[in-house]
Design a protein around this motif. Structure first.
Motif, short mmCIF file in Angstrom:
data_model
loop_
_atom_site.label_atom_id
_atom_site.label_comp_id
_atom_site.label_asym_id
_atom_site.label_seq_id
_atom_site.Cartn_x
_atom_site.Cartn_y
_atom_site.Cartn_z
N ASN A 13 9.27 -0.47 -1.18
CA ASN A 13 8.50 -0.76 -0.30
C ASN A 13 9.09 -1.38 0.37
OD1 ASN A 13 6.27 0.96 -1.43
ND2 ASN A 13 4.72 -0.23 -1.27
N GLU A 34 1.15 -1.55 -0.01
CA GLU A 34 0.30 -0.16 0.29
C GLU A 34 0.75 1.13 0.02
OE1 GLU A 34 -3.31 -0.09 2.93
OE2 GLU A 34 -4.04 -1.86 1.93
N GLY A 35 2.21 1.38 0.18
CA GLY A 35 2.85 2.23 0.19
C GLY A 35 4.14 2.66 1.68
N LYS A 36 3.97 3.90 1.88
CA LYS A 36 4.84 4.07 3.02
C LYS A 36 4.09 4.88 3.81
CE LYS A 36 9.20 5.25 -0.18
NZ LYS A 36 10.59 5.64 -0.14
#
Length: 371
Positions: free
Chosen positions: A344, A306-308
């Motif tokens: 990621n 999903e991302g940082k």
């Protein structure tokens, strides 16, 4: 970073060692290596060595308590899509070559009590269950700081291997004496093996694989654990403790919360991989159980897609005062999923180590990546 057996045992028994443990328990799913290569990963990253994960030196005790028979596993056919063959239980099994790592049985050796009587000798004690020469070498490894791990058949998992899930769950009610006998035989054999092994090499950790739950809950309830699995666990753990074992570790996916109390009184003191998608929140579990049980895993693998921001929220929540200070081996809750960008994963590793205060040099070219 290498952990010696004394450190690892102390950490899982909630004795603060001055450091936290952060590792990769299971590795990537099939296909992720090619995804990462296309994103510029080095071969050291593909093999995960670049990430400087913590790990404990360990050796699997050279003795078996499980199935021993004359079945010769063999391949029937294999192509780029499927493997099909006969496994060690004599089961016809199939596996997708493109997306799976475990074959799925298409048949089972036990369909009734008569079948169990026919193969009961597969699990009775034999002196050749123990490799004395290998144990002598493992004693040397133990003296050098290696953790000795002794594996036993699962109290649910092994009868399932013989019968399949549906037939086993019915047999608890229709043929309970058969299931009791299965676990009595396996338990008696495990005790005899432990007694002989312990004369040569100390046992540090008993390990059992169950995988008896999904996101909706376990496949059997606490009463069945109490009636069938608990006597088996207590028998084996009693012998292992006499042999010096300190850890009794159970591997089960899914939501096992309804069963944890029964497992703890049976001797289990380490649980993994603690899947958040199934409700296994290690923060809440630590609040409930305190120092009664240690946890390995527990970090939501899917958030790495999903991302940082999602990764940061997850790590800051899971790597907290509640879970630090011993009793937690921080790791993903199973294999690294396909679709996780390399960037990621790099971020996850570096941020987690920063939060936990673990020194990290990182792979050249991204060790200074901004947060």
């Amino acid at each position: 970073m290498i952990w010696r057996r004394e450190e690892y045992i102390a950490h899982n028994l909630f004795q603060y060692t001055g450091k936290e443990m952060f590792c990769e328990l299971f590795g990537p799913l099939i296909g992720l290596d090619e995804e990462w290569r296309s994103q510029g990963a080095s071969e050291e990253e593909i093999g995960l060595g670049a990430f400087e994960w913590d790990y404990v030196l360990k050796t699997q005790v050279a003795a078996t308590c499980g199935v021993m028979n004359d079945v010769q596993p063999h391949t029937i056919r294999e192509d780029e899509d499927y493997w099909e063959g006969i496994d060690e239980y004599g089961r016809l099994s199939r596996m997708s070559q493109k997306c799976a790592t475990l074959p799925l049985p298409q048949s089972y050796p036990v369909t009734c009590g008569e079948d169990w009587e026919r193969i009961r000798h597969w699990y009775t004690f034999r002196e050749d269950r123990i490799d004395m020469e290998a144990l002598q070498n493992q004693k040397k490894l133990h003296d050098q700081g290696y953790l000795t791990v002794f594996s036993i058949p699962g109290g649910f998992d092994e009868p399932r291997n013989l019968m399949g899930e549906e037939a086993l769950c019915m047999a608890y009610y229709d043929e309970p004496e058969m299931i009791e006998d299965m676990l009595a035989v396996m338990g008696d054999t495990a005790v005899k093996v432990i007694e002989r092994v312990a004369q040569i090499v100390p046992i540090d950790c008993v390990s059992v694989h169950e995988d008896m739950a999904g996101c909706s809950g376990p496949m059997i309830g606490p009463q069945l654990v109490h009636d069938f699995m608990r006597p088996y666990y207590e028998k084996v753990w009693g012998a292992a403790k006499q042999a010096g074992a300190k850890l009794f570790s159970q591997d089960s996916d899914g939501d096992i919360r309804p069963l944890i109390d029964e497992f703890l009184v049976s001797g289990i003191n380490v649980l993994y991989p603690c899947e958040p998608a199934a409700g296994m929140d290690i923060v809440e579990l630590r609040k409930k159980y305190g120092t009664r049980v240690a946890f390995k895993g527990g970090i939501n693998k899917y958030l790495l897609r999903e991302g940082k921001d999602a990764i940061r929220r997850e790590l800051e929540y899971k790597m907290s005062q509640t879970t630090m200070g011993g009793g937690t081996v921080f790791a993903l809750d199973h294999r690294i999923p396909n679709g996780v960008p390399l960037e990621n994963y790099r971020y996850y590793v570096k941020l987690g180590k920063q939060i936990l205060g673990i020194p990290y040099t990182g792979e050249k070219g991204w060790e200074r990546m901004a947060f």
